[in-house]
Write a protein that holds these residues in place. Structure first.
Motif, PDB file in Angstrom:
ATOM      1  N   ILE A  13       0.827  -1.203   0.000  1.00 30.67           N
ATOM      2  CA  ILE A  13       0.000   0.000   0.000  1.00 30.67           C
ATOM      3  C   ILE A  13       0.863   1.255   0.000  1.00 30.67           C
ATOM      4  CG2 ILE A  13      -1.576   1.365   1.443  1.00 30.67           C
ATOM      5  CD1 ILE A  13      -2.905  -1.313   2.242  1.00 30.67           C
ATOM      6  N   ASN A  14       1.927   1.264   0.778  1.00 32.79           N
ATOM      7  CA  ASN A  14       2.797   2.441   0.833  1.00 32.79           C
ATOM      8  C   ASN A  14       3.419   2.744  -0.523  1.00 32.79           C
ATOM      9  OD1 ASN A  14       2.381   3.113   3.503  1.00 32.79           O
ATOM     10  ND2 ASN A  14       4.138   1.970   4.269  1.00 32.79           N
ATOM     11  N   VAL A  15       3.815   1.715  -1.248  1.00 33.41           N
ATOM     12  CA  VAL A  15       4.384   1.950  -2.576  1.00 33.41           C
ATOM     13  C   VAL A  15       3.337   2.553  -3.505  1.00 33.41           C
ATOM     14  CG1 VAL A  15       5.311   0.846  -4.644  1.00 33.41           C
ATOM     15  CG2 VAL A  15       6.167   0.171  -2.397  1.00 33.41           C
TER      16      VAL A  15
ATOM     17  N   LEU B 225       4.402   6.761  -2.396  1.00 31.63           N
ATOM     18  CA  LEU B 225       5.758   6.859  -2.938  1.00 31.63           C
ATOM     19  C   LEU B 225       5.991   8.161  -3.702  1.00 31.63           C
ATOM     20  CD1 LEU B 225       8.513   5.521  -3.587  1.00 31.63           C
ATOM     21  CD2 LEU B 225       7.377   4.379  -5.515  1.00 31.63           C
ATOM     22  N   ARG B 226       7.090   8.824  -3.385  1.00 37.91           N
ATOM     23  CA  ARG B 226       7.634   9.907  -4.204  1.00 37.91           C
ATOM     24  C   ARG B 226       9.120   9.630  -4.462  1.00 37.91           C
ATOM     25  NH1 ARG B 226       4.467  12.699  -0.362  1.00 37.91           N
ATOM     26  NH2 ARG B 226       2.632  13.750  -1.249  1.00 37.91           N
TER      27      ARG B 226
ATOM     28  N   ALA C 160      11.377   7.406   1.106  1.00 36.28           N
ATOM     29  CA  ALA C 160      11.646   8.567   1.965  1.00 36.28           C
ATOM     30  C   ALA C 160      10.326   9.319   2.131  1.00 36.28           C
ATOM     31  CB  ALA C 160      12.720   9.455   1.341  1.00 36.28           C
ATOM     32  N   PHE C 161       9.567   8.953   3.139  1.00 37.33           N
ATOM     33  CA  PHE C 161       8.207   9.466   3.287  1.00 37.33           C
ATOM     34  C   PHE C 161       8.163  10.963   3.567  1.00 37.33           C
ATOM     35  CE2 PHE C 161       7.837   4.959   4.377  1.00 37.33           C
ATOM     36  CZ  PHE C 161       6.781   4.583   3.560  1.00 37.33           C
ATOM     37  N   ASP C 162       9.189  11.506   4.198  1.00 39.75           N
ATOM     38  CA  ASP C 162       9.168  12.910   4.596  1.00 39.75           C
ATOM     39  C   ASP C 162       9.580  13.860   3.478  1.00 39.75           C
ATOM     40  OD1 ASP C 162       8.348  12.223   7.142  1.00 39.75           O
ATOM     41  OD2 ASP C 162      10.399  12.094   7.927  1.00 39.75           O
ATOM     42  N   GLU C 163      10.084  13.332   2.382  1.00 38.77           N
ATOM     43  CA  GLU C 163      10.539  14.180   1.277  1.00 38.77           C
ATOM     44  C   GLU C 163       9.402  14.371   0.279  1.00 38.77           C
ATOM     45  OE1 GLU C 163      13.397  15.706   1.330  1.00 38.77           O
ATOM     46  OE2 GLU C 163      13.914  14.700   3.219  1.00 38.77           O
ATOM     47  N   LYS C 164       8.924  15.621   0.171  1.00 38.35           N
ATOM     48  CA  LYS C 164       7.752  15.889  -0.660  1.00 38.35           C
ATOM     49  C   LYS C 164       7.965  17.027  -1.657  1.00 38.35           C
ATOM     50  CE  LYS C 164       4.698  14.335   3.067  1.00 38.35           C
ATOM     51  NZ  LYS C 164       3.549  14.666   3.939  1.00 38.35           N
TER      52      LYS C 164
ATOM     53  N   GLY D 124      21.335  10.435  -2.587  1.00 39.32           N
ATOM     54  CA  GLY D 124      21.006   9.024  -2.446  1.00 39.32           C
ATOM     55  C   GLY D 124      19.545   8.707  -2.639  1.00 39.32           C
ATOM     56  N   LEU D 125      18.718   9.738  -2.770  1.00 38.60           N
ATOM     57  CA  LEU D 125      17.297   9.553  -3.037  1.00 38.60           C
ATOM     58  C   LEU D 125      16.981   9.997  -4.462  1.00 38.60           C
ATOM     59  CD1 LEU D 125      15.692  10.925   0.260  1.00 38.60           C
ATOM     60  CD2 LEU D 125      16.083   8.531  -0.354  1.00 38.60           C
ATOM     61  N   TYR D 126      16.016   9.323  -5.073  1.00 45.87           N
ATOM     62  CA  TYR D 126      15.657   9.610  -6.456  1.00 45.87           C
ATOM     63  C   TYR D 126      14.137   9.599  -6.602  1.00 45.87           C
ATOM     64  CZ  TYR D 126      20.493   8.165  -7.194  1.00 45.87           C
ATOM     65  OH  TYR D 126      21.864   8.048  -7.119  1.00 45.87           O
ATOM     66  N   PRO D 127      13.592  10.428  -7.506  1.00 45.14           N
ATOM     67  CA  PRO D 127      12.183  10.238  -7.840  1.00 45.14           C
ATOM     68  C   PRO D 127      11.971   8.788  -8.279  1.00 45.14           C
ATOM     69  CG  PRO D 127      13.044  12.235  -8.864  1.00 45.14           C
ATOM     70  CD  PRO D 127      14.218  11.500  -8.311  1.00 45.14           C
ATOM     71  N   TRP D 128      10.858   8.187  -7.891  1.00 45.59           N
ATOM     72  CA  TRP D 128      10.676   6.758  -8.148  1.00 45.59           C
ATOM     73  C   TRP D 128      10.781   6.397  -9.623  1.00 45.59           C
ATOM     74  CZ3 TRP D 128       6.867   5.022 -11.371  1.00 45.59           C
ATOM     75  CH2 TRP D 128       5.812   5.903 -11.646  1.00 45.59           C
ATOM     76  N   TYR D 129      10.442   7.344 -10.495  1.00 48.80           N
ATOM     77  CA  TYR D 129      10.459   7.072 -11.931  1.00 48.80           C
ATOM     78  C   TYR D 129      11.844   7.251 -12.550  1.00 48.80           C
ATOM     79  CZ  TYR D 129      10.088  12.152 -11.742  1.00 48.80           C
ATOM     80  OH  TYR D 129      10.306  13.481 -11.439  1.00 48.80           O
ATOM     81  N   ALA D 130      12.816   7.690 -11.737  1.00 50.01           N
ATOM     82  CA  ALA D 130      14.162   7.953 -12.259  1.00 50.01           C
ATOM     83  C   ALA D 130      15.242   7.250 -11.447  1.00 50.01           C
ATOM     84  CB  ALA D 130      14.413   9.464 -12.274  1.00 50.01           C
ATOM     85  N   VAL D 131      14.899   6.205 -10.711  1.00 44.84           N
ATOM     86  CA  VAL D 131      15.869   5.481  -9.889  1.00 44.84           C
ATOM     87  C   VAL D 131      16.848   4.730 -10.792  1.00 44.84           C
ATOM     88  CG1 VAL D 131      16.164   3.631  -8.202  1.00 44.84           C
ATOM     89  CG2 VAL D 131      14.257   5.229  -7.980  1.00 44.84           C
ATOM     90  N   PRO D 132      18.152   4.875 -10.573  1.00 45.74           N
ATOM     91  CA  PRO D 132      19.119   4.102 -11.368  1.00 45.74           C
ATOM     92  C   PRO D 132      18.882   2.604 -11.207  1.00 45.74           C
ATOM     93  CG  PRO D 132      20.226   5.830 -10.105  1.00 45.74           C
ATOM     94  CD  PRO D 132      18.814   5.785  -9.610  1.00 45.74           C
TER      95      PRO D 132
END
Length: 295
Positions: A178-180, A184-185, A194-198, A207-215
């Protein structure tokens, strides 16, 4: 005959009606895809939910985090329900409230139309989830939401942990799925959210990436339309079409036509909000510039 995806409504009934008029929606011929978060914050959640419910024969809805929260509150005592905001109370205490919530609970987390070439989800997909795997995980949770164990699922779905792993079982597995799909951002390459990053991309820690651009993310065989990320605004790139443009914050309410090769976007003004309220960015897109029509 047209197929339109529409971004987060969040109880903005007036803008929703204006957008349907703007695209010339005909329920006898056209189909709407709603990207979730039908309710909360906009002040007209009951009217909005009734409208979408009335269009159920000509629309598809996926559940967002606010929709699931409403369902969870719906299982609490009346005293607890009176502690939520007045917008949601109007849904909970309405004569047709039970009918609306029962219908909402039976909506999917993911909608796939392979003939059309599109998938719809509220927030996003884990880096290693193909479209087929995502649909399979969604169906796990949907079966429980529609079955006798839905109260247990709704009670136990809150929380940021654990991160997704295919080895998870029980409530932990349901919560991670459900969280995904609904929260997800940003995430790490291993899929930790990273739930707090909006904020908009560039504001997140290293070290964090938009979910659609993760290496290293998997290639996907369908175009994806989703909402949830109002500070991103309209984003089109990497096979993803994100259309939550902050209607509830005074931005725009956006519709994207899916059954055409042309990137056709129609927008109307969102809810009126006080000047001091933050208004998210309204346009941020990658390759392919859509034709945007504003009311």
């Amino acid at each position: 005959m047209s197929i339109w995806a529409i971004g987060d409504l969040q109880g903005c009934y007036g803008p929703t009606r204006r957008l349907l008029e703007r695209i010339g929606f005909d329920p006898a011929a056209d189909t709407l895809w709603f990207c979730g978060d039908l309710v909360n914050r906009g002040g007209e959640s009951l009217e909005t939910l009734r409208l979408v419910h009335s269009l159920r024969d000509s629309s598809v809805v996926v559940l967002g985090n606010h929709d699931l929260s409403l369902l969870a509150v719906g299982e609490r005592s009346r005293d607890e329900q009176r502690k939520v905001n007045p917008d949601l109370q109007r849904v909970l205490f309405a004569e047709d409230g039970d009918t609306l919530l029962d219908w909402l609970r039976r909506q999917p987390l993911v909608h796939v139309d392979r003939a059309l070439g599109w998938m719809m989800v509220h927030a996003g997909l884990a880096p290693k989830w193909t479209t087929t795997l995502a649909l399979r995980h969604a169906q796990e949770v949907e079966a429980r939401l529609r079955g006798d164990g839905y109260r247990k699922l709704l009670k136990n779905m809150y929380g940021d942990r654990p991160s997704w792993s295919p080895k998870l079982t029980g409530s932990d597995r349901d919560r991670a799925i459900i969280n995904v799909f609904t929260r997800l951002r940003y995430c790490t390459p291993r899929g930790r959210i990273a739930f707090d990053e909006k904020g908009a991309p560039g504001s997140q820690p290293a070290g964090l990436y938009p979910w659609y651009a993760v290496p290293g993310r998997v290639e996907r065989d369908l175009k994806i339309v989703c909402g949830h990320w109002s500070t991103l605004g309209l984003f089109i790139g990497n096979g993803v079409h994100m259309i939550d443009t902050g209607a509830v914050w005074g931005g725009k309410l956006t519709a994207l036509q899916l059954d055409t090769d042309e990137l056709r976007v129609v927008q109307v003004p969102g809810r009126d909000v006080p000047a001091q309220v933050h208004k998210p960015r309204q346009a941020s897109h990658g390759p392919g510039r859509p034709a945007i029509r504003n009311a």
